[in-house]
Design a protein around this motif. Structure first.
Motif, short mmCIF file in Angstrom:
data_model
loop_
_atom_site.label_atom_id
_atom_site.label_comp_id
_atom_site.label_asym_id
_atom_site.label_seq_id
_atom_site.Cartn_x
_atom_site.Cartn_y
_atom_site.Cartn_z
N PHE A 362 0.86 -1.07 -0.06
CA PHE A 362 -0.07 -0.11 -0.16
C PHE A 362 0.87 1.29 0.10
O PHE A 362 1.67 1.49 0.93
CB PHE A 362 -0.94 -0.03 1.31
CG PHE A 362 -1.76 1.22 1.37
CD1 PHE A 362 -2.60 1.63 0.23
CD2 PHE A 362 -2.08 1.80 2.57
CE1 PHE A 362 -3.56 2.55 0.40
CE2 PHE A 362 -2.99 3.01 2.69
CZ PHE A 362 -3.77 3.20 1.54
N PRO A 363 0.85 1.97 -0.96
CA PRO A 363 1.71 3.32 -1.26
C PRO A 363 1.50 4.54 -0.28
O PRO A 363 2.32 5.35 -0.42
CB PRO A 363 1.53 3.38 -2.65
CG PRO A 363 0.24 3.31 -3.15
CD PRO A 363 0.02 2.15 -2.08
N LEU A 364 0.25 4.49 0.44
CA LEU A 364 0.25 5.68 1.03
C LEU A 364 0.80 5.56 2.68
O LEU A 364 0.51 4.11 2.98
CB LEU A 364 -1.22 6.22 1.22
CG LEU A 364 -1.65 6.76 -0.24
CD1 LEU A 364 -3.06 6.70 -0.22
CD2 LEU A 364 -1.13 7.81 -0.62
N SER A 365 1.20 6.49 3.37
CA SER A 365 1.43 6.36 4.42
C SER A 365 0.74 7.44 5.42
O SER A 365 0.29 8.42 5.20
CB SER A 365 2.99 6.58 4.83
OG SER A 365 3.34 7.81 4.35
N GLY A 366 1.03 7.44 6.74
CA GLY A 366 0.55 8.29 7.78
C GLY A 366 1.16 9.68 7.38
O GLY A 366 0.28 10.71 7.70
N GLY A 367 2.40 9.90 6.90
CA GLY A 367 3.03 11.09 6.68
C GLY A 367 2.16 11.51 5.36
O GLY A 367 2.03 12.94 5.60
N ASP A 368 1.86 10.94 4.50
CA ASP A 368 1.00 11.58 3.44
C ASP A 368 -0.30 12.21 3.91
O ASP A 368 -0.86 13.02 3.31
CB ASP A 368 0.59 10.31 2.21
CG ASP A 368 1.93 9.83 1.71
OD1 ASP A 368 2.80 10.62 1.38
OD2 ASP A 368 2.11 8.63 1.56
N VAL A 369 -1.00 11.50 4.90
CA VAL A 369 -2.41 11.74 5.37
C VAL A 369 -2.22 13.17 6.38
O VAL A 369 -2.80 14.08 5.94
CB VAL A 369 -2.89 10.95 6.58
CG1 VAL A 369 -4.06 11.24 7.00
CG2 VAL A 369 -3.00 9.64 5.86
N ASP A 399 0.01 5.24 -9.63
CA ASP A 399 0.44 6.16 -10.16
C ASP A 399 -0.11 7.48 -9.12
O ASP A 399 -1.21 7.37 -8.54
CB ASP A 399 -0.44 6.94 -11.54
CG ASP A 399 -1.95 6.77 -11.66
OD1 ASP A 399 -2.64 7.83 -11.54
OD2 ASP A 399 -2.31 5.74 -11.43
N ARG A 400 0.66 8.49 -9.10
CA ARG A 400 0.41 9.67 -8.11
C ARG A 400 -0.73 10.35 -8.09
O ARG A 400 -1.51 10.62 -7.08
CB ARG A 400 1.66 10.75 -8.32
CG ARG A 400 1.78 11.82 -7.45
CD ARG A 400 1.28 11.45 -5.78
NE ARG A 400 2.43 10.60 -5.50
CZ ARG A 400 2.32 10.04 -4.30
NH1 ARG A 400 1.51 10.13 -3.18
NH2 ARG A 400 3.26 9.10 -3.81
N ALA A 401 -1.50 10.80 -9.34
CA ALA A 401 -2.62 11.34 -9.62
C ALA A 401 -3.92 10.61 -9.12
O ALA A 401 -4.77 11.03 -8.22
CB ALA A 401 -2.82 11.60 -10.99
N ARG A 405 -5.93 11.30 -5.49
CA ARG A 405 -7.36 11.37 -5.43
C ARG A 405 -8.16 10.52 -4.44
O ARG A 405 -9.07 10.93 -3.91
CB ARG A 405 -8.08 10.91 -7.16
CG ARG A 405 -9.49 10.81 -7.19
CD ARG A 405 -9.97 10.51 -8.40
NE ARG A 405 -9.32 9.07 -8.77
CZ ARG A 405 -9.74 8.01 -8.41
NH1 ARG A 405 -10.77 7.70 -7.42
NH2 ARG A 405 -9.09 6.98 -8.65
N ILE A 406 -7.70 9.28 -4.34
CA ILE A 406 -7.90 8.45 -3.35
C ILE A 406 -7.90 9.01 -2.08
O ILE A 406 -8.55 9.13 -1.08
CB ILE A 406 -7.06 7.25 -3.62
CG1 ILE A 406 -7.67 6.36 -4.67
CG2 ILE A 406 -7.28 6.28 -2.07
CD1 ILE A 406 -6.83 4.96 -5.02
N LEU A 407 -6.72 9.80 -1.79
CA LEU A 407 -6.56 10.22 -0.56
C LEU A 407 -7.52 11.34 -0.08
O LEU A 407 -7.99 11.50 0.82
CB LEU A 407 -5.06 10.89 -0.72
CG LEU A 407 -4.64 11.42 0.89
CD1 LEU A 407 -4.80 10.54 1.93
CD2 LEU A 407 -3.24 12.02 0.77
#
Length: 417
Positions: A362-369, A399-401, A405-407
């Motif tokens: 899973f590419p997202l992390s708490g830092g991204d949030v 992909d980053r876009a 969007r998901i975030l």
């Protein structure tokens, strides 16, 4: 049984073993190879550990080995066993002995000089074979004939052998699963069933060691069935057993080209619900890692029993993000082989069976949030969970876009909630 003298000679000729025998033999003492090494070399199985029996006392063994410059460890000196390490190779060397007093767990022994008497106090005939320094095999109890027939038979009276050490009940079944052919020995089986209450006197660690070896033996499935029919396996695992699931798992392992997995086989056999993992942990002293795998299998088994299908790729990816892939594939095979799975989901299960990575990290992390404007705290975890669900729904994009969007959607959903 025709003895392969060349194979035995090759075993005896191992350099480290020759050094050991050279140091211990002679000047009134005799040292022979004994047990599993002789048994296995005679049937063409690879030999790793080599044990020796000697007329020398433990003290004399340690004195001679030390004088030769070998490291000596008094691993079981009260029972006559010392470990001698020669060129990095450990050898267990045990003085010839007879059991003077036993209580089903431990024995008081007297050291002797008679190889035949030493043979008669051992467990099975095929384990009481000796080979001397010249490669000559010595059989005092009919072990060669039983080995040729692949018949696991107690030496002497089975009930007496078992009463000396109740672990021999499990060893009897384990050796039948590993070396036996044809029917199980009737006299040994009858004695094991009658003495099965003695298993309760054994340590958890001893139970675990035997069960782990039994479960990966060639005839594990049919032997477990025999043990279950006699009420022995349930006593060992302290719960209900499921031999049909073990059968489906072993078939799956064979079809997938996987080596037998003792932990997965234990889970299939004894873990019906998640709470069973704790029972097995306590009963067999499982490690934390082993307990997690058994718990995962049982948790998946509960979910599979309540799901009619079809299982979508997205749902399987969600499982794979939470459980080890090989456990997922094994649970489907053992618990719900007929459950409908979409074609791409079947591909995922096949890849999991091969040990391949089936879900990207899973590419997202708490830092991204936090960078998206969410304050540190419980809400960060809630956003990550919501984002993971959307990421799985979107077929795990990288992909980053798409991730941005998901975030954004996950942050909005949590704030609105």
């Amino acid at each position: 049984m025709t003895v392969d003298r060349a194979a035995v000679a090759a075993l005896v000729a191992r350099p480290a073993l020759q050094k050991l025998l050279g140091a211990l033999d002679g000047a009134g003492e005799t040292t022979w190879i004994v047990g599993g090494a002789v048994r296995d070399v005679l049937i063409g199985r690879p030999v790793s550990d080599v044990d020796c029996a000697t007329t020398a006392t433990p003290e004399e063994t340690m004195r001679r080995a030390g004088a030769a410059g070998f490291r000596v460890v008094p691993t079981g000196v009260e029972h006559g066993t010392v470990t001698v390490i020669v060129d990095g190779t450990p050898f267990e060397v045990t003085s010839l002995r007879e059991d003077v007093e036993t209580d089903g767990r431990r024995a008081k022994v007297a050291f002797g000089r008679d190889f035949a008497a030493d043979a008669r106090r051992r467990d099975f005939t095929m384990n009481a074979l000796y080979a001397d320094r010249m490669g000559q095999v010595h059989d005092f109890v009919g072990g060669l004939a039983d080995l040729a027939a692949r018949h696991v038979r107690f030496i002497g009276d089975p009930a007496r052998r078992i009463a000396e050490d109740y672990l021999r009940i499990l060893r009897f079944f384990r050796f039948h699963a590993a070396y036996g052919a044809g029917d199980i020995d009737a006299a040994g089986f009858s004695a094991a069933v009658k003495a099965r209450a003695g298993l309760d006197r054994l340590s958890h660690e001893r139970l675990r060691a035997e069960i782990a070896k039994l479960l990966v033996a060639p005839r594990a499935l049919e032997t477990c069935r025999i043990m279950a029919e006699a009420g022995i396996m349930q006593r060992v695992l302290a719960g209900v057993t499921h031999e049909e699931r073990l059968g489906r798992l072993t078939a799956w392992e064979a079809a997938a080209g996987r080596a037998p997995d003792a932990v997965l086989r234990l889970a299939a056999l004894g873990a019906e619900i998640a709470e069973d993992a704790e029972r097995l942990r306590e009963r067999l002293r499982l490690s934390n890692a082993e307990t997690r795998r058994v718990h995962a299998f049982a948790a998946l088994a509960e979910r599979l029993r309540g799901a009619a299908g079809p299982w979508r790729l997205r749902d399987l990816r969600a499982l794979a993000s939470a459980f080890p892939p090989e456990v997922i594939a094994a649970a489907f095979a053992a618990v719900a082989p007929q459950t409908e799975v979409e074609p791409r989901g079947r591909d995922l299960l096949a890849a999991a069976a091969r040990g391949e990575e089936v879900v990207p990290a899973f590419p997202l992390s708490g830092g991204d949030v936090v960078a998206a404007g969410v304050e540190k705290g419980p809400r960060v975890g809630a956003v990550l969970a919501a984002a993971r669900e959307r990421w799985l729904d979107a077929d795990c994009p990288a992909d980053r876009a798409a991730l941005e969007r998901i975030l954004r959607e996950a942050v909005a959903a949590v704030r609105e909630g």
